[in-house]
Enzyme design. Structure first.
Site, PDB file in Angstrom:
ATOM      1  N   ALA A   2       0.813  -1.236   0.000  1.00 42.83           N
ATOM      2  CA  ALA A   2       0.000   0.000   0.000  1.00 42.83           C
ATOM      3  C   ALA A   2       0.839   1.276   0.000  1.00 42.83           C
ATOM      4  CB  ALA A   2      -1.017   0.020   1.140  1.00 42.83           C
ATOM      5  N   ALA A   3       2.143   1.147  -0.271  1.00 45.49           N
ATOM      6  CA  ALA A   3       2.979   2.359  -0.365  1.00 45.49           C
ATOM      7  C   ALA A   3       2.444   3.262  -1.477  1.00 45.49           C
ATOM      8  CB  ALA A   3       4.427   1.977  -0.658  1.00 45.49           C
ATOM      9  N   GLY A   4       2.219   2.655  -2.644  1.00 43.30           N
ATOM     10  CA  GLY A   4       1.702   3.421  -3.785  1.00 43.30           C
ATOM     11  C   GLY A   4       0.272   3.892  -3.539  1.00 43.30           C
ATOM     12  N   ASP A   5      -0.548   3.021  -2.957  1.00 42.87           N
ATOM     13  CA  ASP A   5      -1.961   3.383  -2.724  1.00 42.87           C
ATOM     14  C   ASP A   5      -2.077   4.561  -1.761  1.00 42.87           C
ATOM     15  OD1 ASP A   5      -2.612   1.200  -4.306  1.00 42.87           O
ATOM     16  OD2 ASP A   5      -2.748  -0.147  -2.580  1.00 42.87           O
TER      17      ASP A   5
HETATM   18  O1  RIB Z   1      -1.280  -2.180  -3.569  1.00 47.02           O
HETATM   19  C1  RIB Z   1      -1.343  -3.123  -2.520  1.00 47.02           C
HETATM   20  C2  RIB Z   1      -2.506  -4.045  -2.719  1.00 47.02           C
HETATM   21  O2  RIB Z   1      -2.290  -4.781  -3.890  1.00 47.02           O
HETATM   22  C3  RIB Z   1      -2.670  -5.066  -1.634  1.00 47.02           C
HETATM   23  O3  RIB Z   1      -3.458  -4.601  -0.566  1.00 47.02           O
HETATM   24  C4  RIB Z   1      -3.259  -6.250  -2.355  1.00 47.02           C
HETATM   25  O4  RIB Z   1      -4.601  -6.470  -2.074  1.00 47.02           O
HETATM   26  C5  RIB Z   1      -3.046  -5.968  -3.828  1.00 47.02           C
HETATM   27  O5  RIB Z   1      -4.177  -5.722  -4.475  1.00 47.02           O
END
Ligand code: RIB
Length: 313
Positions: free
Chosen positions: A248-251
Site C-alpha cells: 500500500a505504499a503506492g496506494d
Molecule cells: O497495492 C497493494 C494491494 O495490492 C494489496 O493490498 C493487495 O490487495 C493488492 O491488491
C-alpha cells in the site's frame, strides 16, 4: 469544502506472511507473523482518501464469503460510503503477500472484483453525477475502467488512473485520463522508456501525455517521484523512514495526492503530503490499516523533512 471522490476498484483480503528469504521453486520454508489484512488497491486508495478527509464513495464487489462482509465493514469504519458495493457469488478478491526485508511479492486472485463489469458501471451512473473526481486502478476488468473513465470524462469530472497492476489496455482509455500515476515499472512497460535520469523521466512523462493523458506523475520508489508543473519536470525525494512493509505504499501516496488535489493544493505541496502519507504507511505493517489519518500526516510533516531534489540522479 472537500470534494466528492468516487473510487471504482478492487476490494481484497490480503493473506500476509513475513520471511527473511523467498523459497526456491518446490521448497518449503518457515515464515512468521501471519496476518489477514484488508487491502485491494481500490479499497486502500479509498481508505487513504477518506483518512485524508475526503468524502468517498466506493463502487466495487466483494464475494458472498465471510471476508466480503468484513471488508465492507472495514471500508465503512473509515467513513467510506460502501452502499453500492456488490455482493457477487463466489470468493472475495484475495492477495497472497510475502513480506521480505520490508519489500513484498503479491499474487492476486481477483475473485469478485472480476464481476465489476461495464454493465455495473452503467447501472451506477448516479455515483458519477455525485463525484467531482474518479480514481481507478486495474484490479477490475479493464473494459470497466474504460467505461467508467469515459462516463466520468463525458460528465466533466476529473479522472485519475493508477495503471496497476499494469495491463494491456485500449489506447482509447488514455484520452479520458486527466492524471495518470504509474510507478517506474509500470511507466516502463507502458512507454518502453526507463525513467532513470532527468532526460528519460521527462521522456516518460511526455510519452504518457502523447498517449492522450493530460498529465502524468511517475513514482520512483526510494528516489521519490517526477511530474510536470507548467511544462517543467519537478522531482521530489522521499521522507526517510525504516520500511517495515511496503504494501500500500503506492496506494497511500495516490490517496494522499488525490486528497490534496481535491483540496486545491499545488502539485509540489500535494506531492509532499502524499510522500509523508506513504512514508508513515510503509513504517507499519498492513495495507489499509497502515495508512495514517490527516492529523498523523500533519504531525509527521512538522517533525520530518523531505529530501528536496533539483534533478533525478
Ligand atoms: O497495492 C497493494 C494491494 O495490492 C494489496 O493490498 C493487495 O490487495 C493488492 O491488491
Amino acid at each position: 469544502m472537500s470534494k466528492n471522490v468516487l473510487v471504482v476498484g478492487s476490494i481484497n483480503v490480503d493473506y500476509v506472511i513475513n520471511t527473511d528469504r523467498l523459497p526456491k521453486l518446490g521448497e518449503t520454508i518457515t515464515g512468521r507473523d501471519f496476518a489477514m489484512n484488508f487491502g485491494g488497491k481500490g479499497a486502500n486508495q479509498a481508505a487513504a482518501l477518506a483518512k485524508a478527509g475526503c468524502s468517498v464513495k466506493m463502487l466495487g464487489a466483494v464475494g458472498t464469503d465471510m471476508s466480503g462482509e468484513l471488508a465492507v465493514k472495514n471500508l465503512e469504519s473509515y467513513g467510506i460510503d460502501a452502499s453500492s458495493v456488490l455482493r457477487s457469488e463466489g470468493p472475495t478478491g484475495a492477495a497472497v503477500i510475502t513480506v521480505c526485508g520490508g519489500d513484498n511479492h503479491i499474487i492476486l486472485d481477483v475473485g469478485a472484483n472480476g464481476t465489476v463489469t461495464p454493465e455495473v458501471i452503467a447501472a451506477n451512473e448516479s455515483l458519477f453525477d455525485w463525484a467531482d473526481i474518479l480514481v481507478m486502478q486495474y484490479e477490475i476488468p479493464t473494459e470497466s475502467v474504460l467505461a467508467a473513465a469515459k462516463m466520468a470524462h463525458e460528465k466533466g469530472k476529473m479522472v485519475i488512473l493508477n495503471p496497476a497492476p499494469v495491463k494491456e489496455v485500449t489506447k482509447e482509455l488514455y484520452q479520458y485520463i486527466d492524471l495518470i500515476i504509474p510507478n517506474e515499472f509500470e511507466a516502463q512497460l507502458i512507454t518502453g522508456i526507463t525513467p532513470e535520469d532527468n532526460a528519460s523521466a521527462k521522456e516518460v512523462i511526455d510519452a504518457l501525455c502523447a498517449l492522450g493523458c493530460k498529465n502524468a506523475l511517475v513514482t520512483l520508489g526510494i528516489k521519490g517521484c517526477a511530474y510536470i508543473v507548467d511544462g517543467d519536470v519537478h522531482y521530489t525525494g522521499v521522507f526517510k523512514v525504516k520500511a517495515v512493509d511496503t504494501t500500500a505504499a503506492g496506494d497511500s501516496f495516490i490517496g494522499g495526492l488525490c486528497a490534496k488535489i481535491c483540496d486545491g493544493w499545488n502539485m509540489d505541496d500535494a506531492v509532499e503530503y502524499a510522500s509523508a502519507t506513504s512514508a508513515i504507511a510503509v513504517s507499519r505493517p498492513g495495507a489499509a490499516a497502515s495508512i495514517p489519518v490527516a492529523e498523523e500526516v500533519r504531525e509527521f510533516m512538522a517533525n520530518n523533512k523531505i529530501s528536496k531534489k533539483a534533478a533525478l540522479e
